[in-house]
Design an enzyme around this catalytic site. Sequence first.
Site, mmCIF file in Angstrom:
data_model
loop_
_atom_site.group_PDB
_atom_site.id
_atom_site.type_symbol
_atom_site.label_atom_id
_atom_site.label_comp_id
_atom_site.label_asym_id
_atom_site.label_seq_id
_atom_site.Cartn_x
_atom_site.Cartn_y
_atom_site.Cartn_z
ATOM 1 N N CYS A 1 1.049 -8.353 4.548
ATOM 2 C CA CYS A 1 0.565 -6.976 4.413
ATOM 3 C C CYS A 1 -0.922 -6.898 4.128
ATOM 4 O O CYS A 1 -1.597 -7.909 3.995
ATOM 5 C CB CYS A 1 1.421 -6.234 3.398
ATOM 6 N N ASP A 2 -1.384 -5.693 3.970
ATOM 7 C CA ASP A 2 -2.757 -5.290 4.254
ATOM 8 C C ASP A 2 -3.871 -6.223 3.790
ATOM 9 O O ASP A 2 -4.662 -6.697 4.580
ATOM 10 C CB ASP A 2 -3.008 -3.896 3.661
ATOM 11 N N LYS A 3 -3.989 -6.459 2.483
ATOM 12 C CA LYS A 3 -5.188 -7.136 1.976
ATOM 13 C C LYS A 3 -5.048 -8.644 1.925
ATOM 14 O O LYS A 3 -6.049 -9.349 1.816
ATOM 15 C CB LYS A 3 -5.553 -6.616 0.583
ATOM 16 N N ASP B 1 0.810 -1.214 0.000
ATOM 17 C CA ASP B 1 0.000 0.000 0.000
ATOM 18 C C ASP B 1 0.844 1.264 0.000
ATOM 19 O O ASP B 1 0.439 2.283 -0.557
ATOM 20 C CB ASP B 1 -0.934 -0.005 1.213
ATOM 21 N N GLU C 1 -6.984 4.611 -0.267
ATOM 22 C CA GLU C 1 -6.554 5.161 1.018
ATOM 23 C C GLU C 1 -6.106 6.601 0.832
ATOM 24 O O GLU C 1 -5.521 6.949 -0.195
ATOM 25 C CB GLU C 1 -5.400 4.347 1.592
ATOM 26 N N SER D 1 -5.343 4.853 5.390
ATOM 27 C CA SER D 1 -4.294 3.942 5.828
ATOM 28 C C SER D 1 -4.319 3.886 7.349
ATOM 29 O O SER D 1 -4.713 4.842 8.017
ATOM 30 C CB SER D 1 -2.932 4.460 5.352
ATOM 31 N N CYS E 1 5.041 -2.516 8.070
ATOM 32 C CA CYS E 1 5.464 -1.238 8.662
ATOM 33 C C CYS E 1 5.168 -1.197 10.161
ATOM 34 O O CYS E 1 4.162 -1.722 10.628
ATOM 35 C CB CYS E 1 4.810 -0.089 7.934
#
Length: 557
Positions: free
Chosen positions: A119-121, A78, A442, A468, A191
């Site tokens: 990570c995110d998704k 992202d 985001e 985010s 992160c």
Amino acid sequence: MRSDAVKTGTQQAPHRSLFNALGMTKEEMERPLVGIVCSYNEIVPGHMNLDKIAQAVKLGVAMAGGTPIMFPAIAVCDGIAMGHVGMKYSLVTRDLIADSTEAMAMAHQFDALVMIPNCDKNVPGLLMAAARINVPTVFVSGGPMLAGHLNGHKTSLSSMFEAVGAYAAGKLTEEGLTECENKTCPTCGSCSGMYTANSMNCLTEVLGMGLKGNGTIPAVYSERIRLAKHAGMQVMEMYRRNIRPRDIMTKEAILNALTVDMALGCSTNSMLHLPAIAHEIGWDFDISFANEISAKTPNLCHLAPAGPTYMEDLNEAGGVYAVMNELAQAGLLHTECMTVTGKTVGENIKDCANLNPEVIRPLDNPYSTTGGLAVLRGNLAPDGSVVKRSAVVAEMMVHEGPARVFDCEEDAIAAIKGGKIVEGDVVVIRYEGPKGGPGMREMLNPTSAIAGMGLGSSVALITDGRFSGASRGASIGHVSPEAAVGGPIALVEEGDIISINIPELKLELKVSDEELAARKAKWQPREPKVTTGYLARYAAMVTSGNRGAILEVPKAK
């Protein structure tokens, strides 16, 4: 064994010939086939170590009597996708990941699965797939990045984005900006703050789908390799006991996740992903549950961007289980829920002490008596909107100001960096929702620009897009219905007064019902921004942000 469908009997002789082509022995074919779903790639910093995690998992599976077979899942960074057309392709990958993993697992009839996201998704995407496929499944993530160190202080990616705003405002030199970019992200891993990736990896522990430490052990620690080996071993124990994801991811487990979300102060994106996971187990998750749970759940952690602590600090303080133990003492968790350990939540967290009350505040000294997220409603968001309350400064908890209206993120960023946004303004960014974006981008660039230019305690941002986990301030997203379907946010005009009252859970446009009705009568849908490819198909199928932006087949007219 489920895999008998592809390896046992005379009818499967052609199938076995193909396994022979893979170099697989008869002994390997006789064991349970365990799919290792690895999202390793060379573009996402949180994923560059997943090849090592996968090898450790494979060893664990083999040691425990299974045959590990790896296949990939995609992942988008992202941070790299932020602020340009690439961000349209972030949220949409969640459903691609779920669909493609379902296809691979069903086509090849694996007996069990180990999911390796970070990570995110791809964390929620793989959780969704696990619920669909429903074979014994364990998650082990790649782990968080260590915090950066700059001028004697820890730092993280959100500080980097804010540094760009500070540079634009003349508050940071080019040399200072370069020093930030060289020191902010020092290792591989997701992160280092409580952003979306770490939020979802922590909530995977809470859901019962990951082992202790899944969300917090840093990516570069050898302890994570050991965790991966144990995950491989544990999935074989689950196979022997026939413990499956739908035994674990129940309504009560999801409510546990929402409760711990409030205590940790997780990303607002969890309010997209938890409803989507709930949908896969057949439960219609109403985001208003958040307020009910928030009202009785104290916020115990202020990790970056809300505060000065980082994932490594949470890990040293006892991790997610220590937070859960605090909450369990107040009777706030369903401790009877089953987990991948074969034990209940209560059994898992029983002896997990809080080792640092500065990082995990005890129940009698919370940051606030209410949780980290809030759902706001009103005539601007009849179906709800979401704010990370724990990352809002006190002076912005109640705010009223004139709307500064933009129909895309790029125009808003240009105005912010051009000095056209002043104290008291309420920036409105619309036509960026699931359908309108498409993809619900985001808004870290505009929120970071606002913070970096020193306006974080005086300017709010409202959008039908999302934020985010690195965003902070009065950032209100997921406004539903979105502008693209004629939601009230489409009717806001420049200078309209918008009232935000987070304690009272209200988001109001100070315009009469009659005037809004007149504007609605004149409103016309916009032409789609994208008419070809996956994004066009996504826009046709996606639902509103308040429903988790899940995909549904359009009903015949």
